[in-house]
Design a protein around this motif. Structure first.
Motif, PDB file in Angstrom:
ATOM      1  N   UNK A 178       0.843  -1.205   0.000  1.00 41.24           N
ATOM      2  CA  UNK A 178       0.000   0.000   0.000  1.00 41.24           C
ATOM      3  C   UNK A 178       0.876   1.251   0.000  1.00 41.24           C
ATOM      4  N   UNK A 179       1.919   1.235   0.838  1.00 41.83           N
ATOM      5  CA  UNK A 179       2.829   2.394   0.872  1.00 41.83           C
ATOM      6  C   UNK A 179       3.599   2.537  -0.427  1.00 41.83           C
ATOM      7  N   UNK A 180       3.974   1.418  -1.008  1.00 36.92           N
ATOM      8  CA  UNK A 180       4.753   1.467  -2.247  1.00 36.92           C
ATOM      9  C   UNK A 180       3.909   1.956  -3.418  1.00 36.92           C
ATOM     10  N   UNK A 181       2.695   1.483  -3.521  1.00 34.99           N
ATOM     11  CA  UNK A 181       1.861   1.807  -4.678  1.00 34.99           C
ATOM     12  C   UNK A 181       0.773   2.820  -4.346  1.00 34.99           C
ATOM     13  N   UNK A 182       0.932   3.624  -3.367  1.00 29.13           N
ATOM     14  CA  UNK A 182      -0.063   4.629  -2.999  1.00 29.13           C
ATOM     15  C   UNK A 182      -0.205   5.694  -4.086  1.00 29.13           C
ATOM     16  N   UNK A 183       0.855   5.954  -4.814  1.00 33.28           N
ATOM     17  CA  UNK A 183       0.818   6.991  -5.845  1.00 33.28           C
ATOM     18  C   UNK A 183       0.188   6.491  -7.147  1.00 33.28           C
ATOM     19  N   UNK A 184       0.111   5.214  -7.339  1.00 33.44           N
ATOM     20  CA  UNK A 184      -0.389   4.716  -8.622  1.00 33.44           C
ATOM     21  C   UNK A 184      -1.910   4.803  -8.693  1.00 33.44           C
ATOM     22  N   UNK A 185      -2.404   4.718  -9.926  1.00 28.65           N
ATOM     23  CA  UNK A 185      -3.844   4.801 -10.134  1.00 28.65           C
ATOM     24  C   UNK A 185      -4.551   3.484  -9.763  1.00 28.65           C
ATOM     25  N   UNK A 186      -3.815   2.442  -9.790  1.00 28.07           N
ATOM     26  CA  UNK A 186      -4.370   1.134  -9.473  1.00 28.07           C
ATOM     27  C   UNK A 186      -4.311   0.935  -7.950  1.00 28.07           C
ATOM     28  N   UNK A 187      -5.383   1.186  -7.252  1.00 27.19           N
ATOM     29  CA  UNK A 187      -5.416   1.190  -5.787  1.00 27.19           C
ATOM     30  C   UNK A 187      -6.098  -0.080  -5.240  1.00 27.19           C
ATOM     31  N   UNK A 188      -5.753  -1.225  -5.769  1.00 31.56           N
ATOM     32  CA  UNK A 188      -6.396  -2.478  -5.353  1.00 31.56           C
ATOM     33  C   UNK A 188      -5.877  -2.955  -3.987  1.00 31.56           C
ATOM     34  N   UNK A 189      -4.643  -2.641  -3.669  1.00 28.61           N
ATOM     35  CA  UNK A 189      -4.065  -3.115  -2.404  1.00 28.61           C
ATOM     36  C   UNK A 189      -4.725  -2.465  -1.194  1.00 28.61           C
TER      37      UNK A 189
END
Length: 148
Positions: A128-139
């Motif tokens: 979640x912390x790693x991909x918080x900036x991406x548009x894909x917020x599935x985590x």
């Protein structure tokens, strides 16, 4: 039954043979006295023997009766009103202990399951912390459901 007392005397010998003969005679007299005393002890009065036998049989009966009394006391204790109350209390305690053990086992099982999921939750939080900036917020959706 007093045994006759043998006269005591001291022998003095000038020659070795005479002293040994006299001491042998003295020893023989003492041996006779001792054997007579033993025979008297062996020849007990029949009344005394009968009394000893009766005492032995009565002691045996007494021990048997004591054993029987102890057995009956235990049975009375088990089947009396007080014994029944003790058994009921004992069964209630067993039921409570089983209930507490079951609750403890339930909490232990839950804790074990939660502990096995902790690494997964940590991995989801890291993702979640790693991909918080991406548009894909599935985590975020997965970790949000696990926290409730």
């Amino acid at each position: 039954m007093n045994a006759p007392i043998a006269p005591s005397f001291t022998l003095y010998a000038t020659e070795g043979e005479e002293a040994s003969e006299e001491s042998t005679e003295g020893e023989a007299a003492e041996t006779e006295l001792v054997s007579e005393e033993e025979e008297e002890e062996k020849k007990e009065d029949p009344e005394v023997t009968a009394l000893k036998d009766e005492i032995a049989s009565l002691e045996k009966k007494l021990s048997e009766k004591r054993l029987e009394k102890n057995t009956l006391d235990r049975l009375i204790d088990n089947y009396s009103e007080g014994g029944y109350a003790r058994k009921v209390a004992e069964m209630e305690n067993v039921r409570k202990m089983r209930s507490l053990a079951f609750i403890d086992n339930k909490f232990t099982a839950k804790a074990s399951i939660v502990q096995s999921f902790l690494p997964v939750m940590d991995a989801l939080a890291a993702a979640d912390n790693t991909y918080a900036d991406s548009d894909n917020n599935k985590y975020t959706a997965l970790s949000g459901n696990m926290r409730t």
